[in-house]
Design an enzyme around this catalytic site. Structure first.
Site, mmCIF file in Angstrom:
data_model
loop_
_atom_site.group_PDB
_atom_site.id
_atom_site.type_symbol
_atom_site.label_atom_id
_atom_site.label_comp_id
_atom_site.label_asym_id
_atom_site.label_seq_id
_atom_site.Cartn_x
_atom_site.Cartn_y
_atom_site.Cartn_z
ATOM 1 N N HIS A 29 0.865 -1.175 0.000
ATOM 2 C CA HIS A 29 0.000 0.000 0.000
ATOM 3 C C HIS A 29 0.902 1.225 0.000
ATOM 4 C CE1 HIS A 29 -3.123 2.805 1.076
ATOM 5 N NE2 HIS A 29 -4.025 1.849 1.029
ATOM 6 N N ARG B 74 -5.796 9.971 -1.529
ATOM 7 C CA ARG B 74 -5.210 10.230 -2.845
ATOM 8 C C ARG B 74 -6.313 10.424 -3.867
ATOM 9 N NH1 ARG B 74 -2.570 5.922 -5.061
ATOM 10 N NH2 ARG B 74 -3.406 4.583 -3.444
#
Ligand code: FAD
Ligand code: SF4
Ligand code: FES
Lengths: 585, 230
Positions: free
Chosen positions: A236, A257
């Site tokens: 991740h 994000r």
């Protein structure tokens, strides 16, 4: 050595284990079911840590075909197509059951219908959740249902080895170690399920719960089961970097994000420009992780090895609404996401590879079943956010049904006494050996991180293989002080041995795949090859080496030309996350 | 230079009941859990404590820190001055297995006694029922949901009220949620079971537990609410 017998033995205490226990019990309440969990039942493991949620087709405008195609694209087309289809088509029934039979509270839209959002790589808003802390909800409800049934729970009792019957063909139970008393418990069972989670904690920096050490996989490997896709490990991109604190590696939600967060290197440069100019930070997990890793490796990260997540421009109000749990976590380490940069690092997250299973969770060994992260094949080369916990619920349920069925016509058999003795003998270890388990664990973590991790090459894999040989020798020399009960050094030694077994498989498969695909990236073969549509299957050979078999993907439902190869993070919109926002600071 | 503090661990099982560890405070983001991990790795490999998620989600790591129940992974040590003493003890009211590890079975048994799990009206329904989040019941459930079963509130209650005669706030909180839950078929029976619970009578003195709950559930208000529903 204590001896016990039951119909069904479930090894593990996470989502897949609990689901299997419930379904097996409801299929036949007279079955004697034993659940042995290394950590506390329902509290340990990664299902408890799930943030984003569970992917499921519920909206009439969505379809199984869309979810399926997203899953195969995400998996870079090498998923086991039957397992992936099972995931997609059974996910709704598990949500209905979680809601109506087990009592989960999932977030709703203002009109009362279930709320669904999109995580990365989805063509539709199909993720069911409770705020950004979905795992607490799922595990809390599953756990109370287990407590209210006739299911025997052994907390802090770990699986050590699988046991064969005298014919040495079928699994007939497992040997367990009770952490507190130190007792060895040989359990005879008609069917055994491995649901112990993966081996992401092999890596120096990990998001997973720290007690996990690939135990189920290591046990199955030593017993001779077949594995699939072991080269596939997901990182991740936004793990928190918090110095020496145990908080390092814990995940900051992807939505940050998606919502427009930037990644900066130590020079303040928005480096995704150079790696994926079209999608920038919204690129796939593997690309963003790789980019961050390369920046840090090129000394463009912070001194402690981090890049920075910049969400300041999103504003406090948005951050509080969209990610209250993450906002609070950062605040607790003195960082206000609305005004401060957050240091982040890629972090080992989820293992796609695992024990090969069929759509009934059967492994290649008679009497042995696997479900959840222990199993491989569902996700191919990469897992979509939201498909992991769906896997644990769907395949946990299938396993529960299959275990009950198997137990209905299987008989208990005596474990091979020779093997029992062998295993017990191996636990009697030198008390005056050399080295420290913690230090060795750290060494392994660093080697895995540098050479078996986000970026690989023939050279790095050869280095890793040599290092693993050396670690294997060192682990046998580790001193184990004191009694077997409550012995953290003994536990860590067992963890290390299992991690090495899993690391060897990762290393072997990664060396065989001479291309880059999904989460597997080879610096020396950086392109995805059209000839790469195969799976690597591994098993332990007679002489304890690893035998590999490379077989083409079976395109039973989709041809590769039907699927284009791209997945992107969707842009998020400001949306209230009901409930949690009230408790945010 | 790294700052050191004294981690004073109350150990119920070993000859000396207390042991001091001289431990460095991590430069960033230090938690009580980090101090415990350091002590076990470098000073005493036999030190026993529980943790799993390290982010406040699993509720495994609840202990008593300077006399108050808290999660070790969420209790910051960033503000501790050099040389400060931090006292860590196991949760009150539960049998100690070793060091900071308590036997949680009596705590889990409170959920079993209370039958604190959904008894579904329609277990086989193959759709997700429409339940507006704004409804009075749902809104209240929402405020009371999120328990990580850490045991802090129940331990504190046994400190404040004595353990006898109560299942503790955590199990009662779940009973309240179920009493409000339209999907549940057992509301009244379950309420009758807990009617005589000491915490319901003594809820006025239990205000302090609200501040202990790591997920911010308004527990004492919940006890009051539950009482009105008996
Ligand atoms: C931080 C984080 C966030 C995530 N968020 C999401 C998300 O939003 N959506 C999603 O789909 N997926 C998510 N995932 C992935 C998801 O958590 C996993 O796919 C899933 O939970 C795996 O479930 P499991 O039951 O296989 O294993 P786990 O839940 O990990 O359970 C493993 C269990 O086995 C026990 N165990 C280990 N070794 C032994 C042994 N030797 N003997 C007995 N027991 C043993 C452990 O103590 C634990 O109880 C996330 C993962 C992490 C780490
Ligand atoms: S109600 Fe709060 S304090 Fe009590 S057990 Fe649950 S999380 Fe812990
Ligand atoms: S370790 Fe999970 S709550 Fe502290």
């Amino acid at each position: 050595m204590q001896r016990r017998a039951c119909d069904i033995l479930i090894v593990g205490g996470g989502g897949a284990a609990l689901y299997a226990a419930l379904r097996a019990c409801d299929a036949n309440p007279r079955l004697r079911i034993l659940v042995a969990s290394k950590g506390l039942l329902g509290k340990s493991g990664c299902t408890r840590m799930v943030q984003g949620g569970y992917n499921v087709v519920l909206d009439p405008a969505d379809s199984f075909d869309k979810h399926y195609d997203d899953t195969l694209r995400g998996g870079a087309l090498i998923n086991d197509q039957e397992l992936a289809w099972t995931l997609v088509t059974q996910a709704p029934d598990r949500i209905f059951e979680l809601e109506n039979a087990y009592g989960c509270y999932f977030d709703r839209n203002p009109n009362g219908t279930i709320h669904q959002r999109a995580l990365a790589g989805q063509s539709f808003d199909r993720t069911v959740h409770r705020g950004d802390l979905t795992g607490i909800e799922l595990m809390g409800r599953l756990c109370e249902q287990v407590l209210l049934r006739e299911i025997e729970i052994l907390n802090e009792v770990r699986g050590l080895e699988l046991l064969f019957d005298r014919s040495r063909r079928a699994i007939c139970g497992a040997l367990l170690l009770d952490h507190h008393s130190g007792a060895l418990v040989a359990v005879k069972a008609k069917a055994v399920l491995l649901a112990t989670g993966g081996a992401a904690p092999l890596y120096r920096i990990t998001a997973a719960s720290l007690e996990k050490s690939g135990d189920g996989m290591a046990m199955a490997f030593r017993a001779g089961a077949e594995f699939a896709d072991m080269e596939m490990m997901q990182f991740h991109p936004t793990g928190l970097r918090a110095g020496d604190s145990a908080l390092t590696g814990t995940v900051l939600e992807e939505g940050l994000r998606g919502a427009g967060g930037h990644l900066l290197n130590a020079c303040g440069e928005r480096f995704m420009d150079r790696y994926d100019p079209a999608r920038l930070e919204r690129s796939t997990r593997d690309r963003v992780s790789r980019a961050s890793f390369l920046e840090i490796r090129a000394s463009r990260g912070s001194p402690e090895g981090a890049v920075f997540l910049d969400v300041r421009h999103l504003g406090k109000e948005f951050l509080l609404k969209s990610s209250p749990g993450m906002y609070r976590r950062c605040l607790s380490i003195g960082l206000d996401m609305a005004t401060d940069l957050v240091p982040v690092t890629p972090t080992a997250h989820f293992q796609m590879g695992g024990i090969r299973i069929d759509t009934r969770c059967r492994t290649s060994l008679e009497g042995l079943f696997a479900a959840g992260e222990d199993a491989g094949g569902v996700h191919g080369a990469n897992r979509l956010g939201g498909n992991g916990v769906a896997e644990s619920m769907v395949f946990g349920a299938i396993a529960g049904d299959a275990l009950a069925e198997h137990a209905a016509h299987a008989a208990l058999s005596e474990p091979d006494p020779r093997r029992l003795e062998e295993i017990a003998a191996r636990l009697e270890r030198p008390r005056d050996g050399r080295g420290s388990a913690c230090a060795l664990r750290r060494e392994i973590g660093s080697v895995a991180w540098e050479d078996l991790g986000i970026i690989r090459s023939a050279a790095s894999l050869a280095r890793a293989a040599t290092a693993l040989d050396a670690f294997e020798e060192k682990v046998d020399l580790l001193p184990i002080p004191g009694a077997r009960g409550g012995n953290s050094v003994l536990e860590e030694t067992l963890n290390i041995r299992n991690l090495i077994a899993v690391a060897r498989m990762i290393c072997r498969a990664a060396a065989l795949r001479e291309e880059s695909r999904g989460s597997h990236y080879r610096e020396d073969f950086s392109e995805t090859s059209p000839g790469g549509l195969y799976n690597i299957f591994l098993r332990r050979d007679e002489d304890a080496t690893i035998a590999a078999d490379v077989r083409p993907v079976r395109f039973t439902r989709r041809r590769p030309e039907e699927l284009a190869l791209e997945t992107v993070i969707p842009g998020a919109s400001v949306e209230a996350v009901p409930g949690l926002s009230e408790k945010a600071p | 230079m790294t700052r050191h503090v004294i981690l004073r661990v109350k150990r119920a099982n070993v000859a000396s009941t207390q042991r001091d560890f001289d431990v460095p405070v991590p430069t960033v983001a230090g938690r009580v859990l980090d101090l415990l991990l350091y002590a076990r790795e470098y000073l005493d490999p036999t030190l026993e404590f529980r943790y799993a998620c390290r982010v406040g989600m699993c509720g495994s790591c609840a202990v008593t820190i300077n006399g108050r129940e808290a999660l070790a992974c969420e209790s910051s040590v960033a503000e501790l001055p050099a040389g400060a003493v931090l006292e860590v003890a196991p949760l009150a009211g539960l049998p100690v297995r070793r060091d900071l590890v308590v036997d949680l079975d009596p705590f889990l048994a409170t959920f079993i006694h209370a039958e604190a799990g959904l008894k579904p009206r329609q277990p086989r329904l193959r759709e997700v029922p429409v339940i507006p989040p704004g409804g009075a019941e749902r809104a209240l459930i929402e405020r009371h949901n999120g328990c990580v079963t850490c045991g802090a509130c129940t331990a504190a209650t046994s400190r404040l009220l004595g353990a006898a005669g109560t299942l503790g706030p955590a199990a009662l909180n779940r009973v309240l949620m179920l009493a409000l839950d339209e999907r549940d078929a057992k509301g009244h029976e379950r309420l009758a079971r807990v009617a005589g619970d000491a915490a319901l009578a003594g809820h006025d003195t239990l205000g302090p537990i609200d501040e202990l709950c790591p997920v911010g559930i308004p527990l004492s208000a919940g006890l009051r609410e539950l009482r009105t529903r008996l």
